[in-house]
Design a protein around this motif. Structure first.
Motif, PDB file in Angstrom:
ATOM      1  N   ALA A  81       1.524  -0.416   7.033  1.00  0.00           N
ATOM      2  CA  ALA A  81       1.728   0.093   5.686  1.00  0.00           C
ATOM      3  C   ALA A  81       1.421   1.577   5.773  1.00  0.00           C
ATOM      4  CB  ALA A  81       0.787  -0.593   4.716  1.00  0.00           C
ATOM      5  N   VAL A  82       2.400   2.413   5.546  1.00  0.00           N
ATOM      6  CA  VAL A  82       2.162   3.849   5.718  1.00  0.00           C
ATOM      7  C   VAL A  82       1.214   4.341   4.630  1.00  0.00           C
ATOM      8  CG1 VAL A  82       3.210   6.109   5.779  1.00  0.00           C
ATOM      9  CG2 VAL A  82       4.394   4.168   6.785  1.00  0.00           C
ATOM     10  N   PRO A  83      -0.002   4.698   5.042  1.00  0.00           N
ATOM     11  CA  PRO A  83      -0.963   5.139   4.038  1.00  0.00           C
ATOM     12  C   PRO A  83      -0.747   6.616   3.707  1.00  0.00           C
ATOM     13  CG  PRO A  83      -1.988   5.089   6.191  1.00  0.00           C
ATOM     14  CD  PRO A  83      -0.548   4.729   6.391  1.00  0.00           C
ATOM     15  N   ASP A  84      -1.248   7.026   2.553  1.00  0.00           N
ATOM     16  CA  ASP A  84      -1.180   8.446   2.202  1.00  0.00           C
ATOM     17  C   ASP A  84      -2.203   9.227   3.004  1.00  0.00           C
ATOM     18  OD1 ASP A  84       0.770   8.113   0.126  1.00  0.00           O
ATOM     19  OD2 ASP A  84      -0.796   7.071  -0.976  1.00  0.00           O
ATOM     20  N   VAL A  85      -3.330   8.581   3.235  1.00  0.00           N
ATOM     21  CA  VAL A  85      -4.369   9.224   4.019  1.00  0.00           C
ATOM     22  C   VAL A  85      -4.744   8.266   5.151  1.00  0.00           C
ATOM     23  CG1 VAL A  85      -6.686  10.173   4.021  1.00  0.00           C
ATOM     24  CG2 VAL A  85      -5.262  10.416   1.997  1.00  0.00           C
ATOM     25  N   LEU A  86      -4.561   8.709   6.377  1.00  0.00           N
ATOM     26  CA  LEU A  86      -4.905   7.860   7.519  1.00  0.00           C
ATOM     27  C   LEU A  86      -6.108   8.465   8.223  1.00  0.00           C
ATOM     28  CD1 LEU A  86      -4.243   5.504   9.470  1.00  0.00           C
ATOM     29  CD2 LEU A  86      -2.836   7.110  10.746  1.00  0.00           C
ATOM     30  N   MET A  87      -7.116   7.646   8.476  1.00  0.00           N
ATOM     31  CA  MET A  87      -8.294   8.114   9.180  1.00  0.00           C
ATOM     32  C   MET A  87      -8.418   7.367  10.492  1.00  0.00           C
ATOM     33  SD  MET A  87     -10.732   8.421   5.937  1.00  0.00           S
ATOM     34  CE  MET A  87      -9.646   7.613   4.812  1.00  0.00           C
ATOM     35  N   ILE A  88      -8.545   8.091  11.561  1.00  0.00           N
ATOM     36  CA  ILE A  88      -8.589   7.456  12.881  1.00  0.00           C
ATOM     37  C   ILE A  88      -9.916   7.805  13.538  1.00  0.00           C
ATOM     38  CG2 ILE A  88      -7.453   7.284  15.107  1.00  0.00           C
ATOM     39  CD1 ILE A  88      -4.944   8.398  13.645  1.00  0.00           C
TER      40      ILE A  88
ATOM     41  N   MET B 299       0.847  -1.157   0.000  1.00  0.00           N
ATOM     42  CA  MET B 299       0.000   0.000   0.000  1.00  0.00           C
ATOM     43  C   MET B 299       0.850   1.162   0.000  1.00  0.00           C
ATOM     44  SD  MET B 299      -2.316   0.711   2.877  1.00  0.00           S
ATOM     45  CE  MET B 299      -3.443   1.489   2.226  1.00  0.00           C
ATOM     46  N   ALA B 300       1.964   1.059  -0.343  1.00  0.00           N
ATOM     47  CA  ALA B 300       2.785   2.109  -0.033  1.00  0.00           C
ATOM     48  C   ALA B 300       2.547   3.169  -0.964  1.00  0.00           C
ATOM     49  CB  ALA B 300       4.132   1.713  -0.176  1.00  0.00           C
ATOM     50  N   ALA B 301       3.252   3.992  -1.202  1.00  0.00           N
ATOM     51  CA  ALA B 301       2.800   5.207  -1.324  1.00  0.00           C
ATOM     52  C   ALA B 301       3.354   6.011  -2.363  1.00  0.00           C
ATOM     53  CB  ALA B 301       3.286   5.726  -0.145  1.00  0.00           C
ATOM     54  N   THR B 302       2.498   6.503  -3.061  1.00  0.00           N
ATOM     55  CA  THR B 302       2.862   7.601  -3.877  1.00  0.00           C
ATOM     56  C   THR B 302       2.938   8.661  -2.852  1.00  0.00           C
ATOM     57  OG1 THR B 302       0.570   7.703  -4.021  1.00  0.00           O
ATOM     58  CG2 THR B 302       1.701   6.915  -5.911  1.00  0.00           C
ATOM     59  N   ASP B 303       4.013   9.396  -2.862  1.00  0.00           N
ATOM     60  CA  ASP B 303       4.163  10.298  -1.728  1.00  0.00           C
ATOM     61  C   ASP B 303       3.359  11.542  -1.883  1.00  0.00           C
ATOM     62  OD1 ASP B 303       7.279  10.107  -0.085  1.00  0.00           O
ATOM     63  OD2 ASP B 303       5.624   8.756  -0.235  1.00  0.00           O
ATOM     64  N   ASP B 304       2.201  11.439  -2.442  1.00  0.00           N
ATOM     65  CA  ASP B 304       1.608  12.736  -2.706  1.00  0.00           C
ATOM     66  C   ASP B 304       0.307  12.937  -2.013  1.00  0.00           C
ATOM     67  OD1 ASP B 304       0.687  11.727  -6.015  1.00  0.00           O
ATOM     68  OD2 ASP B 304       0.457  10.821  -4.082  1.00  0.00           O
ATOM     69  N   ALA B 305       0.174  12.387  -0.829  1.00  0.00           N
ATOM     70  CA  ALA B 305      -1.112  12.595  -0.280  1.00  0.00           C
ATOM     71  C   ALA B 305      -1.044  13.444   0.944  1.00  0.00           C
ATOM     72  CB  ALA B 305      -1.649  11.294   0.105  1.00  0.00           C
TER      73      ALA B 305
END
Lengths: 286, 295
Positions: free
Chosen positions: A205-212, A1-7
């Motif tokens: 998996a470091v997500p681009d958008v994390l919702m908690i 899930m890694a990341a396009t670093d653009d989020a």
């Protein structure tokens, strides 16, 4: 899930009522133009059906037959449609963390699920850059399986390869801090332990958008500290974080923006401190 | 209002936000991917499917003292009960020479197919927390149901082979077809599970009809009697013989038992049912991909 670093995101919110603020908005918009949006929420409505119950409809002027019909409808065809999110729009940019506040039942969790693409919108659309991950209190994995299996299942569901999960396994267990319990089925976990493990898995998996979604409320002080650090780290990777919480203090500490939602609509959107102050005032009065 | 300071995309309405999203290269969330794209993402999650299936199948017997021993004990006791009732009390042995073998194969294979249908029908609704927490191709759920039933069947197949050998059947070349038959059954069950899952999401009341349908299937598929011997005298007997569940029971029997001949027509029918059900099930399930998780 890694990341396009653009989020990352920043939220620009527009509620119908607020649209008259033409001039300042324009100015701000220029500033925002330099930053890339990571989440665009465009007039989203979410309706879902609930089985097993029906709201009572009654009125003094209702005829006997209609009343009887309504009463029987609670037993047959007991389906209610809940209109939980009613026309929410905003734009979020990279590197921002946004608190979502509001009373219980205001539609906060449903909104997050819609942004994560886990609950379909009935109208409107959500656009996200990269991958997103939602972390919620009721995101139970498979409770009859051991923590170890759940780490594997959760990691794979997030799109990691088995090798990547094994590689991060020790980190996940260490971060969750549940020790030997990792080999016991998750149904034996206390709610705090389960929440820790879920948090550890979701952030493996470091997500681009994390919702908690309120997930930090169950942890102890030490774990809250660790998860706050993790959130900082994700923002540091130019990710965007959404945090739903009833604790104004954690919103103020971890977020730079806040959106206040009431009855499925945005009431206010702005710097976290201002919005929480307004919210505090309103709830005290109310 | 604070939103003014924070700013927003101007008031132009939905299309403006959509344009902004398109300019910045954002992807729309929750839209259904095309069929090839869906197959690709599903393939990427194959490890997820496998781990989910093996874990489910394993955890089934973990909550008691004998644990995994039950994966062999349960089918054994079941075969004994069926033999007592149908072999000795009711005597439906007509048309078979090795009734214990005939019955064991019928019961075990039917159980696996029926379990796939039952669990498949609630594959989405009973995993709703997972659906609402994680983003993955939803077809993983019904597929893992079918796969985990197949994995549960494997120890039972071992028991079945022992019973068949004890009843005096020789090991022949046809035994090599055993894996082929199992693959066909897996495809067929997976197709059924996907259709059932989709149907129950759309109209969950139908879940109550699944056990009824399974009971009907149990009695018309020749689980404990030979269709040829009992229904062959009716003109429409061939309908019973060529319906998929009966076909798979016959295939398994023709593999392991000497007195049931390997019939190419049956194998082709079995292959056709498997491919058609699987493909139809997959497309049917995919066509509602964006709607799962709503209720």
């Amino acid at each position: 899930m890694a990341a396009t670093d653009d989020a990352f995101e920043e939220i620009d919110f527009e509620d119908d009522d607020d649209l008259d603020d033409g001039a300042p908005e324009r100015a701000k918009q220029d500033a925002d133009a330099e930053r890339t949006p990571s989440v665009v929420v465009d007039d989203v409505h979410v309706r879902y059906r609930v089985f097993g119950g029906r709201k009572r409809v009654s009125g003094p002027e209702m005829g006997r037959i209609r009343a009887m019909f309504n009463r029987s409808r609670r037993h047959v065809g007991a389906v209610t449609e809940v209109h939980a999110v009613r026309g929410v729009s905003f734009v979020a940019h990279h590197g921002e963390s946004i608190g979502i506040i509001g009373r219980n039942g205001a539609g906060k969790s449903t909104l997050l699920r819609a942004i994560a693409g886990l609950m379909p919108t009935s109208s409107g659309a959500v656009y996200v850059a990269g991958t997103s991950s939602l972390l919620g209190v009721n995101a139970a994995l498979v409770s009859s399986l051991t923590g170890e299996r759940n780490v594997m299942i959760g990691g794979l569901a997030l799109g990691l390869t088995p090798a990547q999960v094994r590689e991060r396994f020790d980190d996940i267990v260490e971060f969750a801090g549940i020790g030997d319990f990792i080999d016991l089925p998750m149904k034996a976990y206390s709610s705090g332990m389960a929440a820790r493990l879920r948090f550890a898995i979701s952030t493996a998996a470091v997500p681009d958008v994390l919702m908690i979604d309120e997930a930090l409320a169950t942890g102890d002080a030490e774990f809250r500290e660790r998860s706050a650090k993790k959130i900082e780290e994700i923002r540091g990777h130019a990710g965007t974080v959404f945090l739903v919480s009833h604790s104004m203090r954690s919103i103020e500490r971890m977020c730079d923006r806040a959106i206040w939602i009431e009855q499925g609509q945005v009431v206010a959107d702005g710097p976290a401190r201002e919005i929480t102050a307004e919210y505090r005032k309103a709830t005290k009065k109310g | 209002m604070t939103s003014a300071e924070r700013g927003g995309t101007a008031a132009g309405g939905p299309s403006e936000l959509a344009q902004l999203a398109a300019r910045s290269g954002l992807k729309k969330v929750g839209s259904r991917p095309g069929l090839p794209e869906y197959v690709r993402t599903l393939w990427a999650r194959r490890h997820f499917l496998w781990v989910l299936s093996t874990s489910r199948s394993y955890s089934r017997n973990q909550n008691n003292y004998l644990g995994q021993l039950w994966s062999v004990l349960s089918p054994l006791t079941l075969a004994a009960v069926y033999y007592l009732v149908f072999g000795l009390l009711l005597d439906t042995r007509a048309g078979t020479t090795n009734y214990p073998g005939f019955l064991t194969i019928g019961v075990f294979i039917f159980m696996a197919i029926a379990a796939s249908m039952t669990a498949g029908s609630t594959a989405v609704t009973s995993n709703i927390t997972m659906v609402r927490a994680l983003d993955f191709p939803r077809a993983v759920l019904p597929l893992s149901v079918a796969l985990s039933e197949m994995l549960t069947l494997l120890p039972a197949i071992g028991v079945m082979i022992v019973i068949v050998l004890l009843t005096g059947e020789p090991i022949t070349v046809t035994w090599l077809l055993l894996p082929v038959a199992l693959v066909l059954i897996l495809l067929f069950s997976a197709g059924c599970a996907m259709i059932a899952a989709r149907v129950v999401v759309a109209a969950r009341d139908l879940r109550n009809l699944i056990p009824v349908a399974i009971r009907l299937l149990r009695y018309v598929s020749g689980v404990f009697f030979s269709i040829e011997a009992y229904a062959g005298r009716f003109e429409w007997g061939f309908v019973l013989e060529y319906q998929p569940v009966a076909v798979y029971l016959t295939l398994m029997r023709s593999v392991l038992l000497q007195d049931v001949a390997v019939d190419p027509t049956m194998w082709l029918t079995g292959l056709a049912w498997a491919v058609v059900l699987f493909l139809v099930g997959f497309v049917v399930f995919w066509s509602a991909e964006e709607k799962y998780g709503r209720d």
